[in-house]
Design a protein around this motif. Sequence first.
Motif, short mmCIF file in Angstrom:
data_model
loop_
_atom_site.label_atom_id
_atom_site.label_comp_id
_atom_site.label_asym_id
_atom_site.label_seq_id
_atom_site.Cartn_x
_atom_site.Cartn_y
_atom_site.Cartn_z
N VAL A 251 7.98 0.37 15.39
CA VAL A 251 6.71 -0.23 15.83
C VAL A 251 5.67 -0.10 14.73
O VAL A 251 4.91 -1.03 14.45
CB VAL A 251 6.21 0.44 17.12
N LEU A 252 5.63 1.06 14.08
CA LEU A 252 4.67 1.30 13.00
C LEU A 252 4.86 0.30 11.87
O LEU A 252 3.89 -0.25 11.34
CB LEU A 252 4.82 2.72 12.48
N GLU A 253 6.09 0.04 11.50
CA GLU A 253 6.36 -0.91 10.42
C GLU A 253 5.89 -2.32 10.79
O GLU A 253 5.38 -3.06 9.94
CB GLU A 253 7.85 -0.90 10.09
N GLU A 254 6.06 -2.70 12.05
CA GLU A 254 5.59 -4.01 12.49
C GLU A 254 4.08 -4.14 12.35
O GLU A 254 3.58 -5.13 11.82
CB GLU A 254 5.98 -4.25 13.96
N CYS A 256 2.12 -2.33 10.53
CA CYS A 256 1.79 -2.23 9.10
C CYS A 256 1.91 -3.59 8.42
O CYS A 256 0.99 -4.03 7.72
CB CYS A 256 2.74 -1.21 8.45
N THR A 257 3.01 -4.26 8.65
CA THR A 257 3.23 -5.58 8.05
C THR A 257 2.19 -6.59 8.54
O THR A 257 1.68 -7.41 7.75
CB THR A 257 4.65 -6.09 8.38
N GLU A 258 1.86 -6.54 9.81
CA GLU A 258 0.86 -7.45 10.37
C GLU A 258 -0.51 -7.25 9.73
O GLU A 258 -1.34 -8.16 9.71
CB GLU A 258 0.76 -7.25 11.88
N ASN A 259 -0.75 -6.04 9.20
CA ASN A 259 -2.01 -5.76 8.54
C ASN A 259 -1.94 -5.92 7.02
O ASN A 259 -2.86 -5.49 6.30
CB ASN A 259 -2.48 -4.34 8.90
N GLY A 260 -0.87 -6.53 6.55
CA GLY A 260 -0.77 -6.89 5.15
C GLY A 260 -0.41 -5.80 4.19
O GLY A 260 -0.63 -5.92 2.98
N MET A 261 0.19 -4.70 4.69
CA MET A 261 0.62 -3.62 3.81
C MET A 261 2.14 -3.59 3.72
O MET A 261 2.84 -3.82 4.71
CB MET A 261 0.12 -2.26 4.31
N THR A 262 2.65 -3.29 2.54
CA THR A 262 4.08 -3.10 2.35
C THR A 262 4.45 -1.68 2.74
O THR A 262 3.75 -0.72 2.39
CB THR A 262 4.46 -3.33 0.87
#
Length: 286
Positions: A251-254, A256-262
């Motif tokens: 969930v954290l990775e999702e 994170c990606t939605e907020n434009g971070m790799t």
Amino acid sequence: MIIIADGGSTKTNWCLVTEDGKKVYFNTEGYNPYFSGTDYIIQSLKESLPTDLEKDNITEVNYYGAGCSTPEMRKIVEDAMKAVFTKSKVYIGHDLLAAARALLGNNEGFAAILGTGTNTCLYDGKEVINNIDSGAYILGDEGSGCHIGKKLLVDYLRGYMPEAVRKNFWETFKLTPDDINEIVYTQPRANRFCASFSKFVYDNIVNIEYSRNLVRTSFEDFFRNLVTHYPDYQKYTFNCIGSVGYNFRNVLEEVCTENGMTVGNIIRSPIDNLVKYHLDLAPSQL
């Protein structure tokens, strides 16, 4: 012999490095100086350190702890360590610095802690150079185990839980609303109590959608209120230490990606990388 320790609000991970390079790991409870005084820490260490630990042969203690962010708070822990490790030089650092050094070594970047509590920073390869206050467990700590646990408890108190989850909660804990309010508002270490319910969220399979949404909204709060306020945050990879970040990393990775971070490194505990840092990159902090 030297010791490197990483102390959260709930648990401290210790590593003793012997003269021949052998590593011995052990755990004690966590010692946040905002909640635990010097005398309490001394007594706890005397009761919980390994009985065969040769304290007089330890020359250096590098302790990084939750709450050790000001000279006053560090002194509470330092006095305790010096009282227990009487022959050692003692260095007390913040657990956020431990996270940055474990995640990034000597490289600059963004580092976060998502465990019982929350913390974030920008790191220049040596020290923390920017830190937005998390607000701790009463005012903030978005994304932490405590924050997730509080959201769960609020749903329980207000009757917002799906019935199957509410039934499972009652069968697991047998806590009434009055019990919860009494523990949170009259007993010590309410942050640990609230954070303990993040395990229930992780284990809950009677309504996975409910649990996932609870975690997602907590991580969304974490990014909206903390991460996205760092200058040029999207140019950094997202690196995180802590059981909550690790256990809920999908969930954290999702988010994170939605907020434009790799996504960079997401690990449970910094202790192994922190030991490597002290032995290879910074042989002596003292």
